[in-house]
Motif scaffolding. Sequence first.
Motif, short mmCIF file in Angstrom:
data_model
loop_
_atom_site.label_atom_id
_atom_site.label_comp_id
_atom_site.label_asym_id
_atom_site.label_seq_id
_atom_site.Cartn_x
_atom_site.Cartn_y
_atom_site.Cartn_z
N LEU A 1 0.84 -1.19 0.00
CA LEU A 1 0.00 0.00 0.00
C LEU A 1 0.88 1.24 0.00
CD1 LEU A 1 -2.63 -1.06 2.70
CD2 LEU A 1 -2.91 -1.12 0.23
N PRO A 2 0.56 2.23 -0.82
CA PRO A 2 1.39 3.44 -0.87
C PRO A 2 1.29 4.27 0.40
CG PRO A 2 -0.61 3.74 -2.17
CD PRO A 2 -0.59 2.30 -1.74
N ASN A 3 2.39 4.84 0.81
CA ASN A 3 2.42 5.71 1.99
C ASN A 3 2.15 7.13 1.51
OD1 ASN A 3 2.93 7.17 4.29
ND2 ASN A 3 4.89 6.21 4.75
N LEU A 4 0.88 7.43 1.32
CA LEU A 4 0.48 8.72 0.74
C LEU A 4 0.88 9.90 1.61
CD1 LEU A 4 -3.06 7.63 -0.51
CD2 LEU A 4 -0.97 7.87 -1.87
N LEU A 5 0.65 9.79 2.90
CA LEU A 5 1.02 10.89 3.79
C LEU A 5 2.53 10.98 3.96
CD1 LEU A 5 -1.75 10.67 6.54
CD2 LEU A 5 -1.36 12.54 4.95
N GLY A 6 3.20 9.83 4.05
CA GLY A 6 4.66 9.82 4.17
C GLY A 6 5.32 10.44 2.96
N GLU A 7 4.81 10.12 1.78
CA GLU A 7 5.36 10.69 0.55
C GLU A 7 5.14 12.20 0.47
OE1 GLU A 7 3.46 8.44 -2.46
OE2 GLU A 7 4.53 6.57 -2.00
N ALA A 8 4.12 12.67 1.20
CA ALA A 8 3.84 14.12 1.23
C ALA A 8 4.65 14.82 2.32
CB ALA A 8 2.35 14.36 1.44
N GLY A 9 5.50 14.05 3.01
CA GLY A 9 6.37 14.64 4.02
C GLY A 9 5.80 14.65 5.43
N ILE A 10 4.74 13.87 5.67
CA ILE A 10 4.10 13.84 6.99
C ILE A 10 4.62 12.64 7.78
CG2 ILE A 10 1.94 13.74 8.28
CD1 ILE A 10 2.36 16.30 6.68
N LYS A 11 5.19 12.91 8.93
CA LYS A 11 5.65 11.85 9.83
C LYS A 11 4.43 11.15 10.43
CE LYS A 11 8.32 11.24 14.11
NZ LYS A 11 9.01 11.96 15.22
#
Length: 417
Positions: free
Chosen positions: A343-353
């Motif tokens: 599953l893609p880490n959508l928030l992580g890829e947007a820079g959200i820890k």
Amino acid sequence: MATKQILSSKDIIEKCLAKGESVKKRIDTGLYFRISDEGTAFWILRYSANGKRRELTLGRYGKGAGELTLSKAKAEAVNKRAEVNKGIDLIAEKKRPKQAKYKTVNDVAQKWLEICRRELKNPQIPERVYRKEIAPRIGDLAVTRVKPIDILDMVEQINDSGRPTIANDALGYCKQIFNRAIKEGAITFHPAGALTIKDAGGSEKSRKRFLTMSEIKITLEVMRENSHSFTRENYIAFCLLLVLGVRKGELIAAKWEEFDFDKNIWHLPEERTKTGKAISTPLSSLILPWFQELSIRANGAEFLFPSRRLSKRRGYISDDTLNHALAKLFGNDGYIKKSKKKLPNLLGEAGIKHFVVHDLRRTCRSLLAENKVLPHIAEKCLNHKLKGVEGIYDQYDYFEERSTALDNLAKQITILT
């Protein structure tokens, strides 16, 4: 001179039965055959305990189910006398409460959960952990067969899945369940007694994670862009938790009857607060459109967030609904471990820890502090109990001050939505 005839036990019994009169005859050591005034024949055992003469009814005479023939009565008398010789008072033992006849862990847990529902404000929490984590692993085991290794393996698996807090909760609940089994005499050995949180999730450190305004802006954008997985209802719930600072459980279980939209107040009753104290929360006019939208989506339901399943166990959404929706936005890097696909880490890829739903309450408190809201007012906004002497003597609810503080916060959040 005639010799006195010695009757056998069988002859004595037959003679008594033939007469049909009330009688009591000694048959063997301590064993008596008796016929009552009503004509019922039964067996009695006489014995002494603690210096007192005792008489114990062994059962009815006969060959039917539950009845005792002569040979069975003698055998039963021998067994009972053996117990008496060990210092056991048979009549006193009969008066003792019967031990619970629990077969499986699920049987004990059912009794334990009944107590939880009676004593706890939020019994759904232990019930959820038991149903999802404990029951699938040891629920069907015989309660007498559970070993420490069974529980150790269970909590280690939960911890290895990235959920140390749940591992600790599961261990704590197991201790309570088997404590119940010991109290009711179902077991004498506690299989979880030797285990500590070091064997489960370890010591839990207080979380410090909170979101900055820039993180909130990015997070809301990602949620809107992925509304197919993070639904509009979840989005509104997320925003309300940010601007109101209430607990997730208080929000998802909220009923429309608790709201006064003429005065823009949410009256949260004492039975639904963690502190056990009712509170009236001011609602900024800026967030009223969210409630209007929820009302349309609720379609006449009594809850703001009605259950989305036909086979609902209760009227509002699951405690895990918002947690799982947020976790999916972090993909496999969140706490979702069961997905077989990446599953893609959508928030992580947007820079959200990574963060969790409960961090929103801390975020609200941090933003209030950033807005220079006085500490005691900010604490009241979150319905925290004030500490020490101040908490005892300061009973003012700071409604107007909280209204101003939450309205200013709503202005910051709503502009991002």
